[in-house]
Scaffold this motif. Sequence first.
Motif, short mmCIF file in Angstrom:
data_model
loop_
_atom_site.label_atom_id
_atom_site.label_comp_id
_atom_site.label_asym_id
_atom_site.label_seq_id
_atom_site.Cartn_x
_atom_site.Cartn_y
_atom_site.Cartn_z
N GLU A 279 -26.22 -46.23 -18.12
CA GLU A 279 -26.67 -47.62 -18.35
C GLU A 279 -26.16 -48.14 -19.69
N ALA A 280 -26.09 -47.29 -20.71
CA ALA A 280 -25.53 -47.70 -22.00
C ALA A 280 -24.07 -48.08 -21.84
N ALA A 281 -23.37 -47.34 -20.99
CA ALA A 281 -21.96 -47.65 -20.72
C ALA A 281 -21.83 -49.01 -20.03
N LEU A 282 -22.66 -49.24 -19.02
CA LEU A 282 -22.62 -50.51 -18.30
C LEU A 282 -22.93 -51.69 -19.23
N ALA B 129 -19.62 -38.30 -23.04
CA ALA B 129 -20.76 -38.57 -23.92
C ALA B 129 -21.97 -37.80 -23.41
N SER B 130 -22.74 -37.26 -24.34
CA SER B 130 -23.96 -36.54 -23.97
C SER B 130 -25.21 -37.28 -24.43
N SER B 131 -25.02 -38.52 -24.93
CA SER B 131 -26.16 -39.34 -25.32
C SER B 131 -25.74 -40.82 -25.29
N PRO B 132 -26.71 -41.72 -25.13
CA PRO B 132 -26.39 -43.15 -25.17
C PRO B 132 -25.75 -43.57 -26.49
N ASP B 133 -26.17 -42.96 -27.59
CA ASP B 133 -25.61 -43.32 -28.89
C ASP B 133 -24.12 -43.00 -28.97
N GLN B 134 -23.71 -41.89 -28.36
CA GLN B 134 -22.29 -41.56 -28.34
C GLN B 134 -21.50 -42.61 -27.56
N ASP C 219 -30.35 -33.89 -16.00
CA ASP C 219 -31.63 -34.58 -16.07
C ASP C 219 -31.46 -36.04 -15.68
N ASP C 220 -32.23 -36.50 -14.72
CA ASP C 220 -32.10 -37.85 -14.19
C ASP C 220 -32.19 -38.91 -15.27
N TYR C 221 -33.22 -38.83 -16.09
CA TYR C 221 -33.46 -39.87 -17.10
C TYR C 221 -32.33 -39.92 -18.12
N LYS C 222 -31.93 -38.75 -18.61
CA LYS C 222 -30.86 -38.70 -19.60
C LYS C 222 -29.55 -39.24 -19.03
N ALA C 223 -29.19 -38.78 -17.84
CA ALA C 223 -27.95 -39.21 -17.22
C ALA C 223 -27.95 -40.72 -16.99
N GLN C 224 -29.07 -41.23 -16.50
CA GLN C 224 -29.20 -42.65 -16.23
C GLN C 224 -29.07 -43.47 -17.52
N GLY D 283 -16.46 -40.51 -19.09
CA GLY D 283 -16.32 -39.21 -18.46
C GLY D 283 -17.72 -38.65 -18.24
N CYS D 284 -18.09 -38.47 -16.98
CA CYS D 284 -19.48 -38.16 -16.67
C CYS D 284 -19.81 -36.67 -16.65
N MET D 285 -18.84 -35.83 -16.90
CA MET D 285 -19.08 -34.38 -16.83
C MET D 285 -20.18 -33.92 -17.77
N SER D 286 -20.33 -34.59 -18.92
CA SER D 286 -21.28 -34.11 -19.93
C SER D 286 -22.61 -34.86 -19.94
#
Length: 308
Positions: free
Chosen positions: A35-38, A268-273, A26-31, A19-22
Amino acid sequence: MEKRKIGSSQLESSILGLGCMSIGKDDYKAQSIIEAALEGGITYFDTADLYDFGVNEKLVGKTLKGVRDEVVIASKVGNRWEDGRDDWTWDPSKEYITEQVKNSLKRLEVDYIDLYQLHGGTLEDPIDETIEAFEQLKSQGYIKEYGISSIRPNVIKEYAEKSGMVSNMMQYSLLDRRPEEQAFPILNEHSVSAITRGPLAKGLLSEKLLSKASEKIKEDGYLHYTYEALEYTLDTLHQKFKDSRSMNEVALKFNAANPLVASIIAGASSPDQVRSNIEAIAGDPLTEAEYELLKEITNNKGYTEHRL
């Protein structure tokens, strides 16, 4: 990661979606989140024209550009921002839907949207006109398939009977099993998949349990659970599974145990999540005994509105 077909369509989704809403603006954070999901095998990405005034679609499209043919991009339409952008109004008209899909395509930088969804719905809507809009977009190649996003059984029934929708996105978790009573049987009858959201129930079903409870939840409870009942239920869940599975795992795999569910959308609001959710969905599914125990501890009561 396990893949499942979405309804009667040829679309195939990872059992866990993002779910991309969160993901933020910020480009880097979102990317990094996407990418962690992929990297973890997620192929379903959920966005909407409403999120951050379209910025969310731009970030999703930009990051997924290199893997476009390997993923399912799902977006939503129907909520119309007012001029001041302080609020939005509901607009399920054919004119608005067919106009807005082109804006979403442009922001996402794609030629088509895999799954285009009505972002809500009521019985007062011009339902035949709305369906006509989606069918037209599908025949024109702007979208591959379409669905709706509703927890209202009476609305779901209207669309399931009249349209070629392949999915319905709705809230579903161990603490919100309302769809089981009426919505799921309708979807099953018409070969429509459930795309579930809110599987961790605002964090209450994560490892943090009641520490994630807001002041409102502490005062009013959660849905049909009083706060005391919520305490008892979460403590029971924790005690029964603490030696075998994490709470995240129990929550996500409860959703996955239902074959009607094509994808479970976790924000998720972070790659770790993201990685935590991917780890939770991996491994052995729930046993039949575990599944039945979870249904005994929780319940599917509480649905009083929008019944058939």
